[in-house]
Design an enzyme around this catalytic site. Sequence first.
Site, PDB file in Angstrom:
ATOM      1  N   ARG A 167       5.630 -12.952  10.108  1.00  0.00           N
ATOM      2  CA  ARG A 167       6.138 -11.468   9.885  1.00  0.00           C
ATOM      3  C   ARG A 167       7.421 -11.473   9.368  1.00  0.00           C
ATOM      4  O   ARG A 167       7.239 -12.719  11.192  1.00  0.00           O
ATOM      5  CB  ARG A 167       5.282 -10.650  10.854  1.00  0.00           C
ATOM      6  CG  ARG A 167       4.054  -9.956   9.925  1.00  0.00           C
ATOM      7  CD  ARG A 167       3.655  -9.013  10.528  1.00  0.00           C
ATOM      8  NE  ARG A 167       3.954  -7.567  10.997  1.00  0.00           N
ATOM      9  CZ  ARG A 167       3.935  -6.619   9.795  1.00  0.00           C
ATOM     10  NH1 ARG A 167       2.883  -6.845   9.422  1.00  0.00           N
ATOM     11  NH2 ARG A 167       4.409  -5.197   9.942  1.00  0.00           N
TER      12      ARG A 167
ATOM     13  N   GLU B 254       0.973  -1.383   0.058  1.00  0.00           N
ATOM     14  CA  GLU B 254       0.485  -0.270  -0.043  1.00  0.00           C
ATOM     15  C   GLU B 254       0.946   1.328  -0.264  1.00  0.00           C
ATOM     16  O   GLU B 254       1.957   1.677   1.205  1.00  0.00           O
ATOM     17  CB  GLU B 254      -0.789  -0.070   1.007  1.00  0.00           C
ATOM     18  CG  GLU B 254      -1.527   0.724   0.635  1.00  0.00           C
ATOM     19  CD  GLU B 254      -2.739   0.837   2.451  1.00  0.00           C
ATOM     20  OE1 GLU B 254      -2.441   0.329   2.906  1.00  0.00           O
ATOM     21  OE2 GLU B 254      -3.760   2.505   2.417  1.00  0.00           O
TER      22      GLU B 254
ATOM     23  N   LYS C 201       4.528   0.864   9.680  1.00  0.00           N
ATOM     24  CA  LYS C 201       5.444   2.369   8.365  1.00  0.00           C
ATOM     25  C   LYS C 201       4.048   3.249   9.104  1.00  0.00           C
ATOM     26  O   LYS C 201       4.799   4.264   9.179  1.00  0.00           O
ATOM     27  CB  LYS C 201       4.021   2.196   7.207  1.00  0.00           C
ATOM     28  CG  LYS C 201       4.779   1.258   6.344  1.00  0.00           C
ATOM     29  CD  LYS C 201       4.172   1.959   5.049  1.00  0.00           C
ATOM     30  CE  LYS C 201       3.117   0.228   5.011  1.00  0.00           C
ATOM     31  NZ  LYS C 201       2.465   0.315   3.333  1.00  0.00           N
TER      32      LYS C 201
HETATM   33  P1  ATP Z   1       3.211  -2.156   8.247  1.00  0.00           P
HETATM   34  O1  ATP Z   1       2.693  -3.404   8.865  1.00  0.00           O
HETATM   35  O2  ATP Z   1       4.518  -2.214   7.999  1.00  0.00           O
HETATM   36  O3  ATP Z   1       2.391  -0.585   7.522  1.00  0.00           O
HETATM   37  P2  ATP Z   1       1.699  -3.508   5.896  1.00  0.00           P
HETATM   38  O4  ATP Z   1       1.655  -4.697   6.005  1.00  0.00           O
HETATM   39  O5  ATP Z   1       0.364  -2.585   6.161  1.00  0.00           O
HETATM   40  O6  ATP Z   1       2.462  -2.703   6.891  1.00  0.00           O
HETATM   41  P3  ATP Z   1       2.148  -3.387   2.966  1.00  0.00           P
HETATM   42  O7  ATP Z   1       1.989  -2.011   2.144  1.00  0.00           O
HETATM   43  O8  ATP Z   1       0.043  -3.955   3.196  1.00  0.00           O
HETATM   44  O9  ATP Z   1       2.501  -2.910   4.617  1.00  0.00           O
HETATM   45  O10 ATP Z   1       2.133  -4.852   2.804  1.00  0.00           O
HETATM   46  C1  ATP Z   1       3.089  -5.416   1.343  1.00  0.00           C
HETATM   47  C2  ATP Z   1       3.567  -6.521   1.420  1.00  0.00           C
HETATM   48  O11 ATP Z   1       4.228  -6.518   2.488  1.00  0.00           O
HETATM   49  C3  ATP Z   1       2.151  -7.256   2.092  1.00  0.00           C
HETATM   50  O12 ATP Z   1       2.250  -8.596   1.944  1.00  0.00           O
HETATM   51  C4  ATP Z   1       2.479  -7.793   3.800  1.00  0.00           C
HETATM   52  O13 ATP Z   1       2.117  -8.657   4.361  1.00  0.00           O
HETATM   53  C5  ATP Z   1       4.140  -7.498   3.298  1.00  0.00           C
HETATM   54  N1  ATP Z   1       4.770  -7.353   4.759  1.00  0.00           N
HETATM   55  C6  ATP Z   1       4.762  -6.199   5.296  1.00  0.00           C
HETATM   56  N2  ATP Z   1       5.099  -6.369   6.685  1.00  0.00           N
HETATM   57  C7  ATP Z   1       5.976  -7.341   7.163  1.00  0.00           C
HETATM   58  C8  ATP Z   1       7.304  -8.079   7.652  1.00  0.00           C
HETATM   59  N3  ATP Z   1       7.227  -7.505   8.733  1.00  0.00           N
HETATM   60  N4  ATP Z   1       7.415  -9.255   7.150  1.00  0.00           N
HETATM   61  C9  ATP Z   1       7.042  -9.527   5.953  1.00  0.00           C
HETATM   62  N5  ATP Z   1       6.477  -9.640   5.336  1.00  0.00           N
HETATM   63  C10 ATP Z   1       5.851  -8.297   5.138  1.00  0.00           C
HETATM   64 MG    MG Z   2      -1.100  -3.590   4.973  1.00  0.00          MG
END
Ligand code: ATP
Ligand code: MG
Length: 562
Positions: free
Chosen positions: A269, A39, A279
């Site tokens: 994760r 995102e 983020k």
């Molecule tokens: P955050 O929790 O840091 O805000 P998010 O999951 O909202 O991250 P996205 O942009 O939605 O961020 O993530 C894009 C992809 O990266 C998704 O498929 C998510 O599952 C993966 N992802 C995000 N954070 C992690 C992590 N700590 N470890 C592994 N994969 C991750």
């Molecule tokens: Mg997300």
Amino acid sequence: MTEHTDTPTHFIRQIIDKDLAEGKHGGKGEHIVTRFPPEPNGYLHIGHAKSIFLNFGLAEQYRGACTLRFDDTNPAKESEEYVASIKADVSWLGCQWAGEVRYASDYFDVIHACAVSLIRAGQAYVDSQTPEQIAANRGDFTHPGTDSPFRERSAEENLALFEAMRQGELDEGTAVLRAKIDMRAPNMNMRDPVLYRIRKVRHHQTGDTWCIYPMYDFTHPISDAIEGITHSLCTLEFEAHRPLYDWVLDKLEGLQSFPSRPRQYEFARLNLNYTVTSKRKLKLLVDEGHVQGWDDPRMPTISGLRRRGYTPAAIRRFCDMVGVARADSVVDMGMLESAIRDDLNQHAPRAMCVLRPLKLVIENWPAGEVAELEAPMHPQNEAMGTREIPMSGEVFIDREDFQEEANKKFKRLVLGDRVRLRYGYVVRATDVIRDDQGEIVEVRCTYDPDTLGKNPENDEGQGKLRGVIHWVSAAQGVPCEVRLYDRLFTAANPDREEAGFLSCMNPSSLQVLEGAVAEPSLAVAPAESRFQFEREGYFCVDRDSQPERPVFNLTVGLRESF
Ligand code: ATP
Ligand code: MG
């Protein structure tokens, strides 16, 4: 992405192997398709790197494809800046997406058509309850939800209301489109989840075309199906959303035709200690000025790691070491640091830089003479060649490499005793000069012209030397700025701090040394080039660097220090 032989196996590969063996994706010549779906509401961090290398890595290993798709359904929090940074980071990591960059917003027409077909089929309805009523009627883990009084609206009425939503005739918060599933479902995600809401905000990709936006849970399965994704990989927090993912695709079967019926699989994760990987929290650090931007070298963002001197290879190696599993765990920051240390130890050229200079005057050096000494670029890799280092009658050594008196354990320069200047001569300290405050400002010494190129630790005939120290010629050395970085947080788990994660920020995570002096060849090193400063650590050239004033960032120390 570079070919990679020791690819680790894990449960997702086992699933893919089984699917391929069963001909699930079209039989002979079939291929898998994955996607990385960020995102654009912030910069990517080390956790995303795990997801990136997993998705792009699988596509590479199985000769399939991986798309890059922005999940841009929340325009109020997203921006073009984030889109640009994410593309740059994925490319820098060495991953190449199949075809053009995709946006979920590219599919808003199809997603809207899917919503309309669900309404026609009696699977979705417009709910006119207030947001508060919707929340209250959802129930909770111990109480079932209550049906909305608008749940039994006719398809015609729902179609007309949904169209009114889309035309901007209804205000934000007065209506939403909901899936008609089960308000008593034990899984809260299945209690008539919202599919569309009204948001009268401009979108960074679609401008003012839409004032209703689909929810993530509705957008994601449809986008996956449109792109022919076979394996939709996400983190464990989406496990409870999988029934909804499947519900959407099951209900659309026969109503819409898609190139694939994707399946969602969840993995753990990546969590790292001594930092935060959310983020939202990283954005707070930037917005409140706790760091100097998303690419501050202390940030666990991809752009921060890059500016700190990390290589894509080291980040990938680290992700491989972490592996892909279904159990959540916290990985030690030391593991990330050792991945870059190993990489730079092998590949970074050597150089000398004196961080806290103290002048050493060689009294018997021929007046005005400058000698060019030869030094290897890398002690174990002759192919990297050699460099020339100028030497003159005044050099800088590090303040910490001199003591007036010391026992035998001090393997550096002591008054009356000898050390070798690395790649150069043996010197003997003879005197010190002090300023008015009694502080030593200069050390006097003599050198032995016969000692060049001899066994560095020994000086034949006169016994063992105390040690070998690094140095830079005073006249030719280049004044530079050195930024010493340390971990951003003092607590292993900042998220668990009672007073909040900001309460355990490390006050000395950045120390700027203004007076350092580097060997002259470093003045022209381009931004992002990486070196081992001998006896000090691994450093990289910052993007603020100028030939007249180089700036170096500490990447990692020579040895593990925690
Ligand atoms: P955050 O929790 O840091 O805000 P998010 O999951 O909202 O991250 P996205 O942009 O939605 O961020 O993530 C894009 C992809 O990266 C998704 O498929 C998510 O599952 C993966 N992802 C995000 N954070 C992690 C992590 N700590 N470890 C592994 N994969 C991750
Ligand atoms: Mg997300």
